[in-house]
Design a protein around this motif. Sequence first.
Motif, PDB file in Angstrom:
ATOM      1  N   TYR A 233       1.288  53.704 -81.751  1.00 36.83           N
ATOM      2  CA  TYR A 233       2.536  54.189 -82.333  1.00 36.83           C
ATOM      3  C   TYR A 233       3.705  53.311 -81.919  1.00 36.83           C
ATOM      4  CZ  TYR A 233      -0.191  58.354 -83.358  1.00 36.83           C
ATOM      5  OH  TYR A 233      -1.142  59.218 -83.830  1.00 36.83           O
ATOM      6  N   ALA A 234       4.493  52.935 -82.922  1.00 35.89           N
ATOM      7  CA  ALA A 234       5.659  52.082 -82.681  1.00 35.89           C
ATOM      8  C   ALA A 234       6.891  52.699 -83.341  1.00 35.89           C
ATOM      9  CB  ALA A 234       5.421  50.681 -83.236  1.00 35.89           C
ATOM     10  N   PRO A 235       8.015  52.806 -82.635  1.00 32.66           N
ATOM     11  CA  PRO A 235       9.248  53.317 -83.242  1.00 32.66           C
ATOM     12  C   PRO A 235       9.875  52.280 -84.178  1.00 32.66           C
ATOM     13  CG  PRO A 235       9.315  53.443 -80.831  1.00 32.66           C
ATOM     14  CD  PRO A 235       8.184  52.554 -81.203  1.00 32.66           C
TER      15      PRO A 235
ATOM     16  N   GLU B  21      11.419  65.321 -79.013  1.00 36.88           N
ATOM     17  CA  GLU B  21      10.987  64.345 -78.007  1.00 36.88           C
ATOM     18  C   GLU B  21      11.416  62.938 -78.408  1.00 36.88           C
ATOM     19  OE1 GLU B  21       6.879  64.583 -77.078  1.00 36.88           O
ATOM     20  OE2 GLU B  21       6.988  66.634 -76.307  1.00 36.88           O
ATOM     21  N   LEU B  22      11.382  62.660 -79.719  1.00 33.70           N
ATOM     22  CA  LEU B  22      11.808  61.346 -80.194  1.00 33.70           C
ATOM     23  C   LEU B  22      13.308  61.146 -79.949  1.00 33.70           C
ATOM     24  CD1 LEU B  22      10.776  58.793 -81.572  1.00 33.70           C
ATOM     25  CD2 LEU B  22      11.310  59.836 -83.778  1.00 33.70           C
ATOM     26  N   GLN B  23      14.098  62.193 -80.177  1.00 38.50           N
ATOM     27  CA  GLN B  23      15.533  62.120 -79.907  1.00 38.50           C
ATOM     28  C   GLN B  23      15.787  61.897 -78.421  1.00 38.50           C
ATOM     29  OE1 GLN B  23      17.942  65.442 -81.254  1.00 38.50           O
ATOM     30  NE2 GLN B  23      19.400  65.121 -79.597  1.00 38.50           N
ATOM     31  N   GLU B  24      15.080  62.614 -77.578  1.00 37.29           N
ATOM     32  CA  GLU B  24      15.254  62.468 -76.133  1.00 37.29           C
ATOM     33  C   GLU B  24      14.881  61.052 -75.694  1.00 37.29           C
ATOM     34  OE1 GLU B  24      12.863  65.562 -74.538  1.00 37.29           O
ATOM     35  OE2 GLU B  24      14.251  67.177 -75.102  1.00 37.29           O
ATOM     36  N   TRP B  25      13.805  60.503 -76.280  1.00 37.57           N
ATOM     37  CA  TRP B  25      13.413  59.128 -75.958  1.00 37.57           C
ATOM     38  C   TRP B  25      14.522  58.162 -76.330  1.00 37.57           C
ATOM     39  CZ3 TRP B  25      13.049  54.986 -79.317  1.00 37.57           C
ATOM     40  CH2 TRP B  25      12.524  53.809 -78.770  1.00 37.57           C
ATOM     41  N   PHE B  26      15.101  58.299 -77.520  1.00 38.46           N
ATOM     42  CA  PHE B  26      16.160  57.404 -77.981  1.00 38.46           C
ATOM     43  C   PHE B  26      17.385  57.511 -77.077  1.00 38.46           C
ATOM     44  CE2 PHE B  26      20.090  56.731 -80.357  1.00 38.46           C
ATOM     45  CZ  PHE B  26      19.900  55.448 -80.849  1.00 38.46           C
ATOM     46  N   ASP B  27      17.802  58.752 -76.777  1.00 37.26           N
ATOM     47  CA  ASP B  27      19.002  58.945 -75.949  1.00 37.26           C
ATOM     48  C   ASP B  27      18.831  58.319 -74.567  1.00 37.26           C
ATOM     49  OD1 ASP B  27      20.261  60.266 -77.979  1.00 37.26           O
ATOM     50  OD2 ASP B  27      19.879  62.283 -77.201  1.00 37.26           O
ATOM     51  N   GLU B  28      17.647  58.435 -74.009  1.00 38.58           N
ATOM     52  CA  GLU B  28      17.427  57.922 -72.660  1.00 38.58           C
ATOM     53  C   GLU B  28      17.172  56.417 -72.648  1.00 38.58           C
ATOM     54  OE1 GLU B  28      17.307  57.651 -68.690  1.00 38.58           O
ATOM     55  OE2 GLU B  28      17.900  59.417 -69.852  1.00 38.58           O
ATOM     56  N   GLU B  29      16.287  55.939 -73.510  1.00 34.65           N
ATOM     57  CA  GLU B  29      15.853  54.538 -73.455  1.00 34.65           C
ATOM     58  C   GLU B  29      16.823  53.570 -74.130  1.00 34.65           C
ATOM     59  OE1 GLU B  29      13.323  53.428 -71.774  1.00 34.65           O
ATOM     60  OE2 GLU B  29      12.726  55.427 -71.131  1.00 34.65           O
ATOM     61  N   VAL B  30      17.511  54.010 -75.173  1.00 31.25           N
ATOM     62  CA  VAL B  30      18.422  53.118 -75.899  1.00 31.25           C
ATOM     63  C   VAL B  30      19.871  53.324 -75.466  1.00 31.25           C
ATOM     64  CG1 VAL B  30      19.256  52.395 -78.174  1.00 31.25           C
ATOM     65  CG2 VAL B  30      16.846  53.033 -77.872  1.00 31.25           C
ATOM     66  N   LEU B  31      20.254  54.592 -75.244  1.00 30.54           N
ATOM     67  CA  LEU B  31      21.646  54.885 -74.882  1.00 30.54           C
ATOM     68  C   LEU B  31      21.843  55.096 -73.389  1.00 30.54           C
ATOM     69  CD1 LEU B  31      22.624  57.394 -77.735  1.00 30.54           C
ATOM     70  CD2 LEU B  31      22.809  54.901 -77.728  1.00 30.54           C
ATOM     71  N   SER B  32      20.782  54.990 -72.606  1.00 37.34           N
ATOM     72  CA  SER B  32      20.851  55.209 -71.151  1.00 37.34           C
ATOM     73  C   SER B  32      21.415  56.583 -70.804  1.00 37.34           C
ATOM     74  CB  SER B  32      21.694  54.112 -70.479  1.00 37.34           C
ATOM     75  OG  SER B  32      21.014  52.889 -70.480  1.00 37.34           O
TER      76      SER B  32
ATOM     77  N   PHE C 104      18.224  55.745 -89.098  1.00 41.21           N
ATOM     78  CA  PHE C 104      16.818  56.096 -89.311  1.00 41.21           C
ATOM     79  C   PHE C 104      16.044  55.839 -88.022  1.00 41.21           C
ATOM     80  CE2 PHE C 104      12.517  54.583 -90.334  1.00 41.21           C
ATOM     81  CZ  PHE C 104      12.022  55.639 -91.093  1.00 41.21           C
ATOM     82  N   LEU C 105      15.199  56.777 -87.644  1.00 40.87           N
ATOM     83  CA  LEU C 105      14.285  56.585 -86.523  1.00 40.87           C
ATOM     84  C   LEU C 105      13.000  57.340 -86.820  1.00 40.87           C
ATOM     85  CD1 LEU C 105      13.424  55.727 -83.678  1.00 40.87           C
ATOM     86  CD2 LEU C 105      14.678  57.694 -82.768  1.00 40.87           C
ATOM     87  N   SER C 106      11.916  56.622 -86.837  1.00 40.56           N
ATOM     88  CA  SER C 106      10.626  57.255 -87.074  1.00 40.56           C
ATOM     89  C   SER C 106       9.563  56.490 -86.293  1.00 40.56           C
ATOM     90  CB  SER C 106      10.288  57.257 -88.578  1.00 40.56           C
ATOM     91  OG  SER C 106       9.106  57.997 -88.819  1.00 40.56           O
ATOM     92  N   VAL C 107       8.359  57.009 -86.317  1.00 39.33           N
ATOM     93  CA  VAL C 107       7.248  56.383 -85.600  1.00 39.33           C
ATOM     94  C   VAL C 107       6.136  56.072 -86.602  1.00 39.33           C
ATOM     95  CG1 VAL C 107       5.501  56.716 -83.814  1.00 39.33           C
ATOM     96  CG2 VAL C 107       7.809  57.591 -83.466  1.00 39.33           C
ATOM     97  N   VAL C 108       5.602  54.853 -86.501  1.00 39.10           N
ATOM     98  CA  VAL C 108       4.500  54.461 -87.383  1.00 39.10           C
ATOM     99  C   VAL C 108       3.304  54.047 -86.532  1.00 39.10           C
ATOM    100  CG1 VAL C 108       6.045  53.712 -89.227  1.00 39.10           C
ATOM    101  CG2 VAL C 108       5.271  52.048 -87.518  1.00 39.10           C
TER     102      VAL C 108
END
Length: 352
Positions: free
Chosen positions: A134-136, A190-201, A212-216
Amino acid sequence: MKGEHFRYLIAVAAVIVGIVSAFIGASVIISLASLSIGAFSVASGKKARDKIQQKERIIEALITEKSELRTNLKQKRDRVDTLSSNLEQEAQQKQKIRAEKQKENQRLQNLKRVLRREGIDTSYLVDKYDNSLYAPVLVLTHFSSPNHNDEDGEEVISENLESLSAKTLHGATKIIPPRNFDQDISGRQELQEWFDEEVLSGNSDLAHRLEFLSVVDINQVFDRDNAEEDEVGYPANTVNELFDTDTVIPTEDLLDILARSDKISIESEIRQNIALLAVPNASKDQMNDIIESQKEIQDQLGNLTEIANTSPGRINSVLSEYDVDNADQLARAIQREANRLKGILDSQEMAN
Protein backbone atom coordinates in the motif's frame (compact mmCIF):
# COMPACT_ATOMS: atom_id res chain seq x y z
CA MET A 1 -3.49 60.47 62.13
CA LYS A 2 -2.80 64.14 63.09
CA GLY A 3 -6.45 65.03 62.41
CA GLU A 4 -7.62 62.22 64.62
CA HIS A 5 -5.39 63.35 67.49
CA PHE A 6 -6.59 66.92 67.05
CA ARG A 7 -10.23 65.89 67.27
CA TYR A 8 -9.47 63.77 70.32
CA LEU A 9 -7.89 66.78 72.10
CA ILE A 10 -10.88 68.95 71.24
CA ALA A 11 -13.24 66.28 72.60
CA VAL A 12 -11.28 66.04 75.89
CA ALA A 13 -11.15 69.81 76.23
CA ALA A 14 -14.88 70.18 75.56
CA VAL A 15 -15.73 67.54 78.15
CA ILE A 16 -13.48 69.22 80.75
CA VAL A 17 -15.05 72.61 79.99
CA GLY A 18 -18.52 71.12 80.33
CA ILE A 19 -17.70 69.52 83.69
CA VAL A 20 -16.01 72.65 85.04
CA SER A 21 -18.89 74.82 83.86
CA ALA A 22 -21.39 72.62 85.62
CA PHE A 23 -19.25 72.55 88.77
CA ILE A 24 -18.89 76.32 89.05
CA GLY A 25 -22.53 76.80 88.26
CA ALA A 26 -22.15 78.18 84.75
CA SER A 27 -25.02 78.27 82.39
CA VAL A 28 -26.66 74.93 81.70
CA ILE A 29 -26.60 75.77 78.03
CA ILE A 30 -22.85 76.27 78.10
CA SER A 31 -22.34 72.99 79.94
CA LEU A 32 -24.56 71.07 77.57
CA ALA A 33 -22.89 72.68 74.58
CA SER A 34 -19.46 71.74 75.82
CA LEU A 35 -20.51 68.19 76.52
CA SER A 36 -22.22 67.93 73.12
CA ILE A 37 -19.12 69.19 71.36
CA GLY A 38 -17.05 66.64 73.25
CA ALA A 39 -19.43 63.79 72.39
CA PHE A 40 -19.53 64.84 68.75
CA SER A 41 -15.74 65.02 68.57
CA VAL A 42 -15.43 61.57 70.10
CA ALA A 43 -17.96 60.19 67.61
CA SER A 44 -16.18 61.92 64.73
CA GLY A 45 -12.87 60.49 65.88
CA LYS A 46 -14.33 57.00 66.02
CA LYS A 47 -15.72 57.32 62.48
CA ALA A 48 -12.36 58.55 61.26
CA ARG A 49 -10.62 55.61 62.94
CA ASP A 50 -13.13 53.23 61.38
CA LYS A 51 -12.48 54.72 57.95
CA ILE A 52 -8.74 54.51 58.45
CA GLN A 53 -8.99 50.91 59.61
CA GLN A 54 -11.19 50.10 56.61
CA LYS A 55 -8.65 51.68 54.28
CA GLU A 56 -5.88 49.74 55.98
CA ARG A 57 -7.81 46.51 55.49
CA ILE A 58 -8.35 47.38 51.80
CA ILE A 59 -4.66 48.18 51.34
CA GLU A 60 -3.71 44.93 53.11
CA ALA A 61 -6.11 43.00 50.83
CA LEU A 62 -4.63 44.71 47.75
CA ILE A 63 -1.10 43.86 48.88
CA THR A 64 -2.15 40.23 49.44
CA GLU A 65 -3.86 40.15 46.03
CA LYS A 66 -0.78 41.65 44.38
CA SER A 67 1.41 39.01 46.02
CA GLU A 68 -0.93 36.26 44.82
CA LEU A 69 -0.91 37.74 41.31
CA ARG A 70 2.90 37.74 41.33
CA THR A 71 2.89 34.10 42.47
CA ASN A 72 0.35 33.14 39.79
CA LEU A 73 2.31 35.03 37.14
CA LYS A 74 5.52 33.24 38.14
CA GLN A 75 3.73 29.88 37.99
CA LYS A 76 2.37 30.72 34.53
CA ARG A 77 5.83 31.80 33.36
CA ASP A 78 7.27 28.56 34.70
CA ARG A 79 4.58 26.59 32.83
CA VAL A 80 5.27 28.55 29.63
CA ASP A 81 9.02 27.91 30.00
CA THR A 82 8.37 24.21 30.57
CA LEU A 83 6.03 24.06 27.57
CA SER A 84 8.56 25.89 25.40
CA SER A 85 11.29 23.51 26.51
CA ASN A 86 9.06 20.49 25.79
CA LEU A 87 8.13 21.86 22.37
CA GLU A 88 11.81 22.48 21.57
CA GLN A 89 12.74 18.96 22.64
CA GLU A 90 9.85 17.55 20.60
CA ALA A 91 10.97 19.55 17.55
CA GLN A 92 14.54 18.30 17.98
CA GLN A 93 13.28 14.72 18.31
CA LYS A 94 11.18 15.04 15.14
CA GLN A 95 14.16 16.54 13.33
CA LYS A 96 16.27 13.59 14.47
CA ILE A 97 13.62 11.15 13.23
CA ARG A 98 13.46 12.95 9.86
CA ALA A 99 17.24 12.76 9.53
CA GLU A 100 17.18 9.03 10.38
CA LYS A 101 14.47 8.44 7.78
CA GLN A 102 16.44 10.33 5.15
CA LYS A 103 19.54 8.29 5.96
CA GLU A 104 17.55 5.05 5.79
CA ASN A 105 16.07 6.12 2.45
CA GLN A 106 19.55 6.77 1.10
CA ARG A 107 20.78 3.36 2.31
CA LEU A 108 17.90 1.58 0.57
CA GLN A 109 18.41 3.52 -2.63
CA ASN A 110 22.11 2.62 -2.52
CA LEU A 111 21.21 -1.03 -2.01
CA LYS A 112 18.79 -0.91 -4.94
CA ARG A 113 21.55 0.33 -7.25
CA VAL A 114 23.72 -2.59 -6.19
CA LEU A 115 20.90 -5.10 -6.66
CA ARG A 116 20.10 -3.87 -10.16
CA ARG A 117 23.53 -5.01 -11.29
CA GLU A 118 22.49 -8.50 -10.20
CA GLY A 119 19.22 -8.36 -12.13
CA ILE A 120 17.09 -7.67 -9.08
CA ASP A 121 14.77 -4.78 -9.93
CA THR A 122 11.54 -3.44 -8.46
CA SER A 123 9.37 -5.76 -10.53
CA TYR A 124 11.31 -8.77 -9.25
CA LEU A 125 10.94 -7.68 -5.62
CA VAL A 126 7.22 -6.97 -5.98
CA ASP A 127 6.64 -10.33 -7.65
CA LYS A 128 8.41 -12.10 -4.78
CA TYR A 129 6.46 -10.20 -2.16
CA ASP A 130 3.44 -12.19 -1.04
CA ASN A 131 1.41 -9.33 0.44
CA SER A 132 -0.23 -6.15 -0.80
CA LEU A 133 1.97 -3.07 -1.02
CA TYR A 134 0.00 0.00 0.00
CA ALA A 135 1.25 3.42 -1.03
CA PRO A 136 -0.34 6.82 -0.23
CA VAL A 137 -1.14 9.06 -3.20
CA LEU A 138 -1.80 12.72 -2.42
CA VAL A 139 -2.30 16.10 -4.05
CA LEU A 140 -0.92 18.73 -1.67
CA THR A 141 -0.80 22.45 -2.48
CA HIS A 142 -0.91 25.91 -0.87
CA PHE A 143 1.81 25.36 1.74
CA SER A 144 4.63 27.45 0.26
CA SER A 145 6.00 30.69 1.69
CA PRO A 146 5.42 33.59 1.83
CA ASN A 147 1.90 33.33 0.39
CA HIS A 148 0.64 30.61 2.74
CA ASN A 149 3.18 29.76 5.47
CA ASP A 150 6.30 31.38 6.81
CA GLU A 151 9.60 29.78 5.84
CA ASP A 152 9.63 27.51 8.90
CA GLY A 153 6.14 26.19 8.14
CA GLU A 154 6.99 25.43 4.53
CA GLU A 155 10.25 23.79 5.62
CA VAL A 156 8.43 21.43 8.01
CA ILE A 157 6.16 20.08 5.26
CA SER A 158 8.90 19.96 2.60
CA GLU A 159 11.35 18.14 4.87
CA ASN A 160 8.71 15.64 5.96
CA LEU A 161 7.83 14.84 2.35
CA GLU A 162 11.52 14.41 1.59
CA SER A 163 12.07 12.12 4.58
CA LEU A 164 9.14 9.99 3.37
CA SER A 165 10.79 9.77 -0.09
CA ALA A 166 7.68 11.30 -1.65
CA LYS A 167 7.95 11.07 -5.44
CA THR A 168 6.25 13.38 -7.94
CA LEU A 169 3.89 11.84 -10.45
CA HIS A 170 2.85 15.18 -11.93
CA GLY A 171 2.64 18.70 -10.54
CA ALA A 172 1.48 18.49 -6.93
CA THR A 173 0.55 14.79 -7.17
CA LYS A 174 2.93 12.65 -5.14
CA ILE A 175 3.23 9.01 -4.15
CA ILE A 176 5.08 7.65 -1.13
CA PRO A 177 6.79 4.24 -1.31
CA PRO A 178 5.19 1.45 0.75
CA ARG A 179 8.36 1.00 2.80
CA ASN A 180 7.69 4.41 4.39
CA PHE A 181 4.01 3.80 5.07
CA ASP A 182 2.45 1.77 7.88
CA GLN A 183 0.92 -1.15 6.00
CA ASP A 184 -1.59 -1.74 8.80
CA ILE A 185 -3.32 1.63 8.37
CA SER A 186 -6.94 1.21 7.41
CA GLY A 187 -9.84 3.61 7.31
CA ARG A 188 -10.20 7.31 6.74
CA GLN A 189 -9.54 8.37 10.34
CA GLU A 190 -6.24 6.49 10.60
CA LEU A 191 -5.18 7.91 7.23
CA GLN A 192 -5.92 11.45 8.47
CA GLU A 193 -3.95 10.83 11.66
CA TRP A 194 -1.02 9.50 9.59
CA PHE A 195 -1.04 12.62 7.39
CA ASP A 196 -1.29 15.04 10.33
CA GLU A 197 1.59 13.38 12.15
CA GLU A 198 3.96 12.40 9.32
CA VAL A 199 3.46 15.33 6.92
CA LEU A 200 2.40 18.17 9.24
CA SER A 201 4.40 17.05 12.31
CA GLY A 202 1.24 17.17 14.40
CA ASN A 203 0.54 20.84 13.53
CA SER A 204 -2.69 20.79 11.54
CA ASP A 205 -2.81 24.61 11.74
CA LEU A 206 -0.07 24.87 9.10
CA ALA A 207 -1.50 26.34 5.92
CA HIS A 208 -2.07 23.65 3.29
CA ARG A 209 -4.66 22.34 0.87
CA LEU A 210 -4.92 18.57 0.74
CA GLU A 211 -6.96 18.09 -2.42
CA PHE A 212 -6.74 14.33 -2.37
CA LEU A 213 -5.29 11.55 -0.23
CA SER A 214 -5.88 7.88 -0.83
CA VAL A 215 -4.05 4.57 -0.65
CA VAL A 216 -3.35 2.28 -3.61
CA ASP A 217 -1.96 -1.23 -3.79
CA ILE A 218 0.92 -0.92 -6.24
CA ASN A 219 0.57 -4.64 -6.99
CA GLN A 220 -2.71 -3.65 -8.64
CA VAL A 221 -1.47 -0.50 -10.40
CA PHE A 222 -1.19 -0.48 -14.19
CA ASP A 223 0.68 2.32 -15.97
CA ARG A 224 2.00 2.99 -19.46
CA ASP A 225 4.06 5.70 -21.12
CA ASN A 226 3.87 5.85 -24.90
CA ALA A 227 4.26 9.63 -25.09
CA GLU A 228 7.25 11.72 -26.04
CA GLU A 229 8.71 14.08 -23.50
CA ASP A 230 7.20 17.57 -23.54
CA GLU A 231 9.66 20.39 -24.09
CA VAL A 232 7.71 22.59 -21.69
CA GLY A 233 5.49 21.99 -18.72
CA TYR A 234 5.77 19.95 -15.55
CA PRO A 235 7.64 16.63 -15.62
CA ALA A 236 5.38 13.59 -15.53
CA ASN A 237 6.29 10.07 -14.39
CA THR A 238 4.66 6.68 -14.10
CA VAL A 239 4.64 4.76 -10.82
CA ASN A 240 7.06 2.16 -12.19
CA GLU A 241 9.45 4.86 -13.36
CA LEU A 242 9.45 6.51 -9.95
CA PHE A 243 10.09 3.27 -8.10
CA ASP A 244 12.71 2.04 -10.51
CA THR A 245 15.49 3.06 -8.09
CA ASP A 246 13.51 2.34 -4.93
CA THR A 247 13.38 -0.94 -3.05
CA VAL A 248 9.67 -0.32 -2.33
CA ILE A 249 9.53 -3.35 -0.02
CA PRO A 250 9.73 -2.75 3.77
CA THR A 251 13.31 -3.37 4.90
CA GLU A 252 12.68 -6.44 7.06
CA ASP A 253 10.77 -8.14 4.21
CA LEU A 254 13.36 -7.09 1.65
CA LEU A 255 16.13 -8.93 3.49
CA ASP A 256 13.96 -12.04 3.67
CA ILE A 257 13.32 -11.94 -0.08
CA LEU A 258 17.03 -11.54 -0.82
CA ALA A 259 17.90 -14.41 1.52
CA ARG A 260 15.52 -16.68 -0.46
CA SER A 261 16.47 -15.30 -3.87
CA ASP A 262 17.86 -17.59 -6.57
CA LYS A 263 19.54 -14.62 -8.24
CA ILE A 264 21.90 -13.61 -5.47
CA SER A 265 23.81 -15.09 -2.55
CA ILE A 266 23.90 -12.47 0.17
CA GLU A 267 26.89 -14.03 1.90
CA SER A 268 28.85 -14.26 -1.34
CA GLU A 269 27.96 -10.70 -2.30
CA ILE A 270 28.98 -9.35 1.09
CA ARG A 271 32.36 -11.09 0.87
CA GLN A 272 33.06 -9.97 -2.69
CA ASN A 273 31.16 -6.72 -3.23
CA ILE A 274 32.62 -3.49 -1.86
CA ALA A 275 29.54 -1.58 -3.00
CA LEU A 276 27.51 -3.36 -0.32
CA LEU A 277 29.99 -2.14 2.31
CA ALA A 278 29.37 1.44 1.14
CA VAL A 279 25.57 1.15 1.20
CA PRO A 280 24.96 2.35 4.81
CA ASN A 281 26.97 5.59 4.54
CA ALA A 282 27.54 6.62 0.91
CA SER A 283 25.76 9.56 -0.67
CA LYS A 284 23.96 9.12 -3.99
CA ASP A 285 26.92 10.51 -5.97
CA GLN A 286 29.45 8.46 -4.00
CA MET A 287 27.41 5.32 -4.60
CA ASN A 288 27.20 5.98 -8.32
CA ASP A 289 30.96 6.51 -8.54
CA ILE A 290 31.72 3.29 -6.63
CA ILE A 291 29.34 1.21 -8.75
CA GLU A 292 30.76 2.69 -11.95
CA SER A 293 34.31 1.64 -10.99
CA GLN A 294 33.39 -1.28 -8.76
CA LYS A 295 35.53 -3.92 -10.49
CA GLU A 296 38.67 -1.75 -10.46
CA ILE A 297 38.16 -0.73 -6.80
CA GLN A 298 37.49 -4.34 -5.80
CA ASP A 299 40.64 -5.54 -7.59
CA GLN A 300 42.76 -3.12 -5.59
CA LEU A 301 41.14 -3.63 -2.17
CA GLY A 302 40.27 -7.32 -2.33
CA ASN A 303 37.52 -9.22 -0.53
CA LEU A 304 35.76 -8.60 2.77
CA THR A 305 38.56 -9.98 4.94
CA GLU A 306 41.22 -8.00 3.11
CA ILE A 307 39.21 -4.78 3.34
CA ALA A 308 38.64 -5.34 7.06
CA ASN A 309 42.43 -5.50 7.49
CA THR A 310 43.12 -2.49 5.26
CA SER A 311 43.74 0.93 6.76
CA PRO A 312 41.16 3.67 6.13
CA GLY A 313 43.93 5.75 4.57
CA ARG A 314 44.56 3.09 1.92
CA ILE A 315 40.82 2.73 1.21
CA ASN A 316 40.54 6.51 0.93
CA SER A 317 43.43 6.60 -1.54
CA VAL A 318 41.82 3.97 -3.80
CA LEU A 319 38.39 5.60 -3.70
CA SER A 320 39.90 9.01 -4.50
CA GLU A 321 41.76 7.47 -7.43
CA TYR A 322 38.37 6.70 -8.99
CA ASP A 323 36.94 10.18 -8.32
CA VAL A 324 34.83 9.34 -5.28
CA ASP A 325 34.42 12.73 -3.61
CA ASN A 326 34.90 13.31 0.12
CA ALA A 327 36.11 9.73 0.50
CA ASP A 328 37.93 10.13 3.83
CA GLN A 329 34.91 9.65 6.11
CA LEU A 330 33.37 7.05 3.79
CA ALA A 331 36.61 5.05 3.82
CA ARG A 332 36.52 4.79 7.61
CA ALA A 333 32.86 3.75 7.45
CA ILE A 334 33.60 1.04 4.86
CA GLN A 335 36.37 -0.39 7.01
CA ARG A 336 34.10 -0.45 10.08
CA GLU A 337 31.30 -2.11 8.10
CA ALA A 338 33.75 -4.71 6.75
CA ASN A 339 34.84 -5.64 10.28
CA ARG A 340 31.24 -5.75 11.49
CA LEU A 341 30.02 -8.03 8.69
CA LYS A 342 33.12 -10.20 8.85
CA GLY A 343 32.43 -10.83 12.53
CA ILE A 344 28.81 -11.80 11.76
CA LEU A 345 29.72 -14.17 8.94
CA ASP A 346 32.58 -15.75 10.89
CA SER A 347 30.24 -16.37 13.85
CA GLN A 348 27.69 -18.03 11.55
CA GLU A 349 30.38 -20.30 10.09
CA MET A 350 31.52 -21.32 13.57
CA ALA A 351 27.91 -22.04 14.58
CA ASN A 352 27.43 -24.26 11.54
